[in-house]
Design an enzyme around this catalytic site. Structure first.
Site, mmCIF file in Angstrom:
data_model
loop_
_atom_site.group_PDB
_atom_site.id
_atom_site.type_symbol
_atom_site.label_atom_id
_atom_site.label_comp_id
_atom_site.label_asym_id
_atom_site.label_seq_id
_atom_site.Cartn_x
_atom_site.Cartn_y
_atom_site.Cartn_z
ATOM 1 N N ASN A 1 26.459 118.318 -103.419
ATOM 2 C CA ASN A 1 26.159 119.536 -102.668
ATOM 3 C C ASN A 1 27.225 120.549 -103.058
ATOM 4 O O ASN A 1 28.425 120.239 -103.039
ATOM 5 C CB ASN A 1 26.193 119.172 -101.163
ATOM 6 C CG ASN A 1 26.518 120.314 -100.237
ATOM 7 O OD1 ASN A 1 27.367 121.151 -100.523
ATOM 8 N ND2 ASN A 1 25.860 120.331 -99.104
ATOM 9 N N MET B 1 22.747 125.949 -101.007
ATOM 10 C CA MET B 1 23.328 124.765 -100.363
ATOM 11 C C MET B 1 22.277 123.669 -100.196
ATOM 12 O O MET B 1 21.113 123.923 -99.997
ATOM 13 C CB MET B 1 23.877 125.127 -98.976
ATOM 14 C CG MET B 1 25.257 125.722 -99.010
ATOM 15 S SD MET B 1 26.519 124.497 -99.422
ATOM 16 C CE MET B 1 26.631 123.599 -97.871
ATOM 17 N N CYS B 2 22.760 122.470 -100.255
ATOM 18 C CA CYS B 2 21.883 121.319 -100.088
ATOM 19 C C CYS B 2 22.450 120.498 -98.939
ATOM 20 O O CYS B 2 23.489 120.817 -98.388
ATOM 21 C CB CYS B 2 21.874 120.470 -101.347
ATOM 22 S SG CYS B 2 21.606 121.448 -102.834
ATOM 23 N N GLU B 3 21.739 119.447 -98.580
ATOM 24 C CA GLU B 3 22.282 118.535 -97.571
ATOM 25 C C GLU B 3 22.352 117.126 -98.122
ATOM 26 O O GLU B 3 21.421 116.659 -98.789
ATOM 27 C CB GLU B 3 21.432 118.575 -96.293
ATOM 28 C CG GLU B 3 21.432 119.960 -95.673
ATOM 29 C CD GLU B 3 21.693 119.960 -94.170
ATOM 30 O OE1 GLU B 3 22.134 118.938 -93.611
ATOM 31 O OE2 GLU B 3 21.455 121.008 -93.564
#
Lengths: 257, 257
Positions: A108, A1-3
């Site tokens: 994302n 996961m990214c932001e």
């Protein structure tokens, strides 16, 4: 996961406060150690700072936090790699030209079966699912609207439908901007808040920082911030439902579906 | 007139020394007050710093001078505007994708009759002669080589001929790179120097700085610097003759015409 972190504002506004919160998630309060990037628009031009190193230890991230670059449209991303190696060419955001405008994209999530997406004349440089999805999306747009469009509602509707197709491949949360509009699509995690007069105080979740927006703004300012998770703990953020698509125009929500 | 600075090296090398000299010409020892930019490649990725403000007073230029970003290919430019206003979208270098590579371009000179150049699917975002020439050049290349080429000599020969056509429109000094090759074309002002063992000392013309390259390098390093005017006063720079086209590959002159 990214932001993800995005901003849309009616006057050039700095994003130091929100960026400070986000950067802490890049290896400090969050696991996102595989690079970060931020694009600021200034008129039709843009400047991008990015680094494949963790944001919480990045000299360039320090500059961006300290140096209040003012912009009406910002797209930012910190990365925890899943598809594609850790390298500069795989670091979001990605920018390409269409219709004489620079379009900037950050994603994302994680897609499967993305290798077969037809990107036409737009060839990906790196090997992330995200860049391929971006190239596919712009290629779809160019095929549908070969000339610079005047009917933006039709463009937004088409982008929303294209995002629906990408969502069928997995988790697809998106920020996309041409410097004037900021387009957002949610699969599971995207929140936004519009700040306007009367402005109050807000405190970052990730660092011990409180800001009094009244001191930083004028009464006519309208500033929307979009983020994967709320960045402050004393404001009400809208959680976007699954499959929602929104367009912000100089701070105001102008289109949603 | 503007000033160009390029580098091609066989090992990632910082350009702080040369950049320090160039930046002084941005409003201090030179008249180039209308912005500056620099692109560093890192593998297939790149990072660009740019500013429409004079380089000698730019906070971002300070960062670039102090922060030794190492790269095998660098393109830089400081601007004195003639065609197109002073804005971020008109600030060199310009970068576009072709054949799955990012190509970066900077131009020194002034063209007339450039408005009629056919840029095809590549639409200029700003309004400089330089960006239109760049879009035209890539469009020519894509028409000639629709698929990623394997015969690079044929590509270089075609770029040289295309540059000859642009030179018919005025003064056309160019730097162009895909991160692996650095291509140069001279109408009137372009100089280059290749530094290799045994390394010596060099002193900047524009600032009281001397560097001992032997302390900064290893014996196998090969570094070529290309600049509008020589940056040092105690080394022999090659002056490119009118109409010459050169390609540098990881520091070495690999093709010329």
């Amino acid at each position: 996961m990214c932001e993800l972190l995005g901003m849309s504002a009616n006057v050039p506004t700095d994003i130091c406060f929100s960026f400070t919160g986000l950067m802490q998630r890049g290896g400090n309060t969050g696991p996102h150690r595989d690079g970060w990037g931020i694009t600021f628009y200034e008129g039709k031009g843009f400047r991008t700072f990015k680094d494949p190193n963790p944001s919480c230890r990045s000299r360039i991230a320090e500059l961006v936090q300290e140096y209040p670059i003012k912009s009406c449209a910002v797209i930012s991303h910190i990365r925890q790699a899943n598809r594609g190696g850790v390298s500069l060419e795989n670091t979001h955001p990605f920018t390409r030209e269409l219709w004489g405008r620079y379009w900037t994209f950050a994603h994302n999530g994680q897609l499967t079966g993305y290798e077969s997406l037809d990107t036409g004349r737009l060839k990906p440089v790196g090997d992330t699912d995200s860049e391929i999805a971006f190239c596919w999306l712009l290629n779809q747009l160019e095929a549908q609207f070969p000339e610079p469009p005047t009917d933006w509602e039709a463009v937004f509707s088409f982008v929303a439908q294209s995002c629906d197709r990408l969502k069928q491949l997995g988790v697809y949360n998106m920020l996309l901007s041409d410097g004037e509009y900021v387009l957002t699509y949610c699969t599971n995690n995207l929140h936004w808040i519009t700040r306007r007069a009367p402005f109050g105080q807000a405190s970052l979740i990730d660092e011990d920082v409180t800001i009094d927006f009244q001191k930083e703004t004028t009464p006519n300012d309208v500033v929307t911030v979009i983020a994967t998770q709320p960045l402050t703990n004393d404001e009400s953020w809208h959680k976007m439902p699954e499959g929602e698509f929104c367009v912000f125009h100089y701070g105001e929500l102008t289109y949603s579906r």
